[in-house]
Design a protein around this motif. Structure first.
Motif, PDB file in Angstrom:
ATOM      1  N   PHE A  26       0.824  -1.213   0.000  1.00 33.01           N
ATOM      2  CA  PHE A  26       0.000   0.000   0.000  1.00 33.01           C
ATOM      3  C   PHE A  26       0.858   1.263   0.000  1.00 33.01           C
ATOM      4  N   SER A  27       1.848   1.286  -0.890  1.00 34.16           N
ATOM      5  CA  SER A  27       2.776   2.426  -0.932  1.00 34.16           C
ATOM      6  C   SER A  27       2.935   2.958  -2.350  1.00 34.16           C
ATOM      7  N   ASN A  28       1.845   3.038  -3.089  1.00 30.12           N
ATOM      8  CA  ASN A  28       1.907   3.487  -4.475  1.00 30.12           C
ATOM      9  C   ASN A  28       2.420   4.929  -4.548  1.00 30.12           C
ATOM     10  N   PRO A  29       3.586   5.146  -5.144  1.00 24.51           N
ATOM     11  CA  PRO A  29       4.158   6.497  -5.158  1.00 24.51           C
ATOM     12  C   PRO A  29       3.514   7.413  -6.190  1.00 24.51           C
ATOM     13  N   PHE A  30       2.692   6.844  -7.069  1.00 25.29           N
ATOM     14  CA  PHE A  30       2.098   7.630  -8.150  1.00 25.29           C
ATOM     15  C   PHE A  30       0.726   8.196  -7.783  1.00 25.29           C
ATOM     16  N   ILE A  31       0.129   7.713  -6.683  1.00 24.03           N
ATOM     17  CA  ILE A  31      -1.233   8.087  -6.317  1.00 24.03           C
ATOM     18  C   ILE A  31      -1.238   8.695  -4.924  1.00 24.03           C
ATOM     19  N   THR A  32      -2.009   9.749  -4.758  1.00 25.95           N
ATOM     20  CA  THR A  32      -2.114  10.439  -3.471  1.00 25.95           C
ATOM     21  C   THR A  32      -3.420  10.078  -2.786  1.00 25.95           C
ATOM     22  N   THR A  33      -3.325   9.521  -1.559  1.00 28.50           N
ATOM     23  CA  THR A  33      -4.528   9.173  -0.783  1.00 28.50           C
ATOM     24  C   THR A  33      -4.325   9.602   0.679  1.00 28.50           C
ATOM     25  N   PRO A  34      -4.277  10.894   0.947  1.00 28.30           N
ATOM     26  CA  PRO A  34      -3.959  11.362   2.312  1.00 28.30           C
ATOM     27  C   PRO A  34      -5.005  11.001   3.351  1.00 28.30           C
ATOM     28  N   ASN A  35      -6.271  10.949   2.970  1.00 29.71           N
ATOM     29  CA  ASN A  35      -7.311  10.650   3.951  1.00 29.71           C
ATOM     30  C   ASN A  35      -7.319   9.174   4.329  1.00 29.71           C
ATOM     31  N   LEU A  36      -7.097   8.303   3.357  1.00 34.67           N
ATOM     32  CA  LEU A  36      -6.969   6.889   3.680  1.00 34.67           C
ATOM     33  C   LEU A  36      -5.708   6.631   4.495  1.00 34.67           C
ATOM     34  N   SER A  37      -4.666   7.403   4.237  1.00 33.02           N
ATOM     35  CA  SER A  37      -3.450   7.291   5.039  1.00 33.02           C
ATOM     36  C   SER A  37      -3.736   7.652   6.493  1.00 33.02           C
ATOM     37  N   ARG A  38      -4.451   8.728   6.681  1.00 33.01           N
ATOM     38  CA  ARG A  38      -4.832   9.132   8.046  1.00 33.01           C
ATOM     39  C   ARG A  38      -5.700   8.072   8.710  1.00 33.01           C
ATOM     40  N   PHE A  39      -6.652   7.548   7.939  1.00 29.25           N
ATOM     41  CA  PHE A  39      -7.535   6.507   8.444  1.00 29.25           C
ATOM     42  C   PHE A  39      -6.738   5.261   8.836  1.00 29.25           C
ATOM     43  N   ASN A  96      -4.128   9.448 -16.057  1.00 27.97           N
ATOM     44  CA  ASN A  96      -4.387  10.599 -15.184  1.00 27.97           C
ATOM     45  C   ASN A  96      -5.786  10.522 -14.586  1.00 27.97           C
ATOM     46  N   LYS A  97      -6.755  10.150 -15.415  1.00 29.43           N
ATOM     47  CA  LYS A  97      -8.151  10.088 -14.956  1.00 29.43           C
ATOM     48  C   LYS A  97      -8.326   8.988 -13.916  1.00 29.43           C
ATOM     49  N   TYR A  98      -7.651   7.861 -14.119  1.00 26.12           N
ATOM     50  CA  TYR A  98      -7.778   6.780 -13.151  1.00 26.12           C
ATOM     51  C   TYR A  98      -7.173   7.196 -11.812  1.00 26.12           C
ATOM     52  N   TYR A  99      -5.964   7.706 -11.846  1.00 23.16           N
ATOM     53  CA  TYR A  99      -5.324   8.135 -10.606  1.00 23.16           C
ATOM     54  C   TYR A  99      -6.177   9.204  -9.911  1.00 23.16           C
ATOM     55  N   ALA A 100      -6.733  10.117 -10.694  1.00 19.99           N
ATOM     56  CA  ALA A 100      -7.570  11.174 -10.123  1.00 19.99           C
ATOM     57  C   ALA A 100      -8.816  10.599  -9.466  1.00 19.99           C
ATOM     58  N   SER A 101      -9.361   9.519 -10.028  1.00 20.03           N
ATOM     59  CA  SER A 101     -10.568   8.927  -9.451  1.00 20.03           C
ATOM     60  C   SER A 101     -10.287   8.350  -8.072  1.00 20.03           C
ATOM     61  N   LEU A 155      -4.406  17.160 -11.196  1.00 23.25           N
ATOM     62  CA  LEU A 155      -3.375  16.855 -10.202  1.00 23.25           C
ATOM     63  C   LEU A 155      -2.306  15.914 -10.748  1.00 23.25           C
ATOM     64  N   TYR A 156      -2.620  15.226 -11.848  1.00 24.66           N
ATOM     65  CA  TYR A 156      -1.708  14.206 -12.370  1.00 24.66           C
ATOM     66  C   TYR A 156      -1.254  14.555 -13.781  1.00 24.66           C
ATOM     67  N   ASN A 157      -0.009  14.234 -14.044  1.00 26.83           N
ATOM     68  CA  ASN A 157       0.571  14.478 -15.360  1.00 26.83           C
ATOM     69  C   ASN A 157       1.523  13.328 -15.684  1.00 26.83           C
ATOM     70  N   THR A 158       0.950  12.182 -15.980  1.00 23.65           N
ATOM     71  CA  THR A 158       1.748  10.984 -16.231  1.00 23.65           C
ATOM     72  C   THR A 158       2.202  10.876 -17.680  1.00 23.65           C
ATOM     73  N   GLY A 159       1.657  11.735 -18.540  1.00 22.64           N
ATOM     74  CA  GLY A 159       1.892  11.598 -19.966  1.00 22.64           C
ATOM     75  C   GLY A 159       0.836  10.756 -20.645  1.00 22.64           C
ATOM     76  N   ASN A 160      -0.081  10.212 -19.874  1.00 24.60           N
ATOM     77  CA  ASN A 160      -1.183   9.400 -20.393  1.00 24.60           C
ATOM     78  C   ASN A 160      -2.479   9.955 -19.810  1.00 24.60           C
ATOM     79  N   VAL A 161      -3.307  10.537 -20.660  1.00 28.41           N
ATOM     80  CA  VAL A 161      -4.529  11.199 -20.197  1.00 28.41           C
ATOM     81  C   VAL A 161      -5.450  10.236 -19.474  1.00 28.41           C
TER      82      VAL A 161
END
Length: 516
Positions: A48-61, A260-265, A251-257
């Protein structure tokens, strides 16, 4: 002091009674979230350490929760997984072996009204019960009001829920809405206080935000604060076809639109789970003790979807890393999912490798609340109270068991680490497991000789240690012959037992269909 399992559960039952209101329960279930799709930022753990995705609230939880590294969905696809969660039984017993296609209103696959759900068990104890989100457990025509009180008994209000704001499948694909739409969805139905469900119409916003709004609204406006509640919040994220507010995609700029949408979801989902948790914290100022008196579960219904599987999966960039496999498969990546439980002051935060499953939730909640189960109910799950309270291993009479007759074939792997995905079909002549059991760190996979033949007792078996070998590369039957023989016997016994229930369930449904 270490208490016996019975002593622990009796203590909870007594404590729950003394609370007056009883412990509240919120179960958050996400859709298609992969094992590697979140970043919890936990020390002492590689998962559970994906460096490409941000999940601060789940981290807090997570830092306030018991985090499971071996948490399993009841099945590798949506409808069966939900049936297993709600009933504590492996879903094949219900004859629910695949996702229920809402474009086919044939009434032949559904969760029968005779089955006992978590909501029904808790409702008997005076609980208020609500579901907000995806239902996906019946095939009847939702546009016909009579069906909501009809013979199938498979609608949320017939399965113990006082309040239901639900979509039949999702994300929102129905006969009337042929295209998936997470933005301004038009297929939600509302059933309130056992009233027949009715269409809500187009709801402005994005589904993740809409469902969170409804959940908070139910807690704040519909719920009676003098009674305990059970809320099942079943998000459609991160199932394709993904749509997000532009600000999150930016928030995401992976080079693949599409990536980006998946990570944003995932981050959009995380944001709204944070909203719900923050709301409870705020409510604690008014209802003192509600945070300490509310247990919150977090899980996913199955492993991640992968792109290039079919036409609609082009935005599916989930990953099961470091596991092998994905949705629709009985490899670890198809059924092992993120899982956490938070109960401040009662469950000690930490990390456990103890295997557990969706089928354990009903007996766990019965133990936590002191609810009585029907005398004739036969569960496959086991109460997790000893694990949650004393970090004690679970003693099981039945092995953890999964069955999936419509398993997908192997997929070609692309990428490394958290960029690892399965991106297309592999060799079609390779067999796929149709039955799996688990004991400790070992899993036994069962295969049939005929790839396409369904509901045939497995005749080929493979043993793996998934703690040491998460990619399931090293077969161990020759090195662990006694364990192999024991687990093989258990698997066959479970298979035969489950098939009796499956056949009976299927026959009962078909007989009623013919009689209509």
């Amino acid at each position: 002091m270490i208490f016996s399992n019975l002593a622990i559960e009796n203590t909870f039952a007594q404590a729950n009674s003394e609370m007056g209101n009883g412990v509240n329960v919120i179960y958050i279930l996400v859709d298609d979230l992969g094992y590697g799709d979140i970043n919890l930022e936990l020390d002492g753990i590689d998962e559970f350490s994906n460096p490409f995705i941000t999940t601060p609230n789940l981290s807090r939880f997570a830092k306030e929760s018991m985090v499971f590294t071996r948490h399993y969905a009841a099945a590798p696809t949506c409808s069966p997984s939900r049936a297993g969660l709600l009933t504590g039984k492996t879903p094949t017993r219900h004859n629910i072996n695949r996702w229920i296609n809402d474009l086919q209103e044939d009434d032949k696959f559904f969760l029968r009204g005779k089955e006992v759900t978590i909501a029904e068990v808790l409702k008997q104890e005076g609980y208020q019960t609500a579901i907000v989100g995806k239902w996906h457990l019946n095939g009847a025509d939702w546009t016909e009001p009579d069906h909501w009180t009809g013979w199938t008994g498979s609608f949320p209000n017939q399965q113990g829920f006082d309040y239901a704001f639900v979509s039949k499948e999702n994300p929102h694909r129905t006969p009337l809405l042929q295209t998936n739409a997470m933005q301004n969805p038009g297929d939600f139905y509302l059933a309130d206080d056992d009233v027949t469900g009715h269409a809500v119409g187009v709801t402005k916003g994005y589904s993740t935000q809409i469902l969170t709004d409804r959940a908070i609204s139910w807690i704040s406006q519909k719920r009676n604060p003098d009674k305990p509640f059970f809320l099942l919040l079943t998000y459609d994220a991160v199932h394709e076809k993904i749509q997000n507010p532009p600000a999150f995609t930016a928030l995401y700029n992976t080079g693949n639109v599409e990536k980006n949408k998946y990570y944003a979801s995932v981050t959009f989902l995380d944001h709204h789970i944070g909203r719900l948790i923050d709301y409870l914290d705020q409510l604690n100022e008014i209802e003192k003790g509600i945070v300490e008196n509310t247990v919150i579960f977090f899980s996913s219904d199955n492993g991640p979807e992968v792109r290039d599987v079919y036409w609609g999966a082009h935005r599916s960039y989930g990953t099961s890393y470091p596991l092998f496999g994905q949705k629709r498969q009985l490899y670890e990546g198809g059924i092992r999912v993120p899982g956490m439980v938070r109960w401040p002051g009662t469950i000690q935060p930490g990390i456990t490798q103890e295997p557990n499953s969706h089928v354990d939730v009903l007996p766990t909640l019965a133990a936590l609340t002191g609810a009585e189960l029907p005398e004739n109910i036969r569960l496959d799950g086991k109460s997790l109270v000893p694990l949650l309270v004393n970090n004690k291993s679970i003693s099981r009479e039945k092995p953890l068991y999964w069955q999936n007759e419509l398993a997908g074939q192997e997929w070609q792997i692309a990428g490394k680490g958290y960029d690892q995905r399965y991106v297309g079909p592999g060799p079609i002549d390779l067999p796929v497991p149709k039955v799996v059991t688990a004991r400790g760190s070992y899993i036994l996979r069962g295969y049939t000789e005929g790839r396409e033949e369904q509901f045939k007792q497995p005749s080929i078996f493979q043993l793996y240690n998934v703690d040491k070998d998460p990619l399931e590369k090293v077969e161990l039957s020759a090195f662990e012959p006694e364990l192999y023989a024991e687990m093989k016997k258990e698997l066959i016994q479970m298979y035969e037992d489950v098939q009796k229930d499956r056949v009976q369930s299927g026959n009962e449904i078909l007989n009623k269909v013919d009689q209509r």
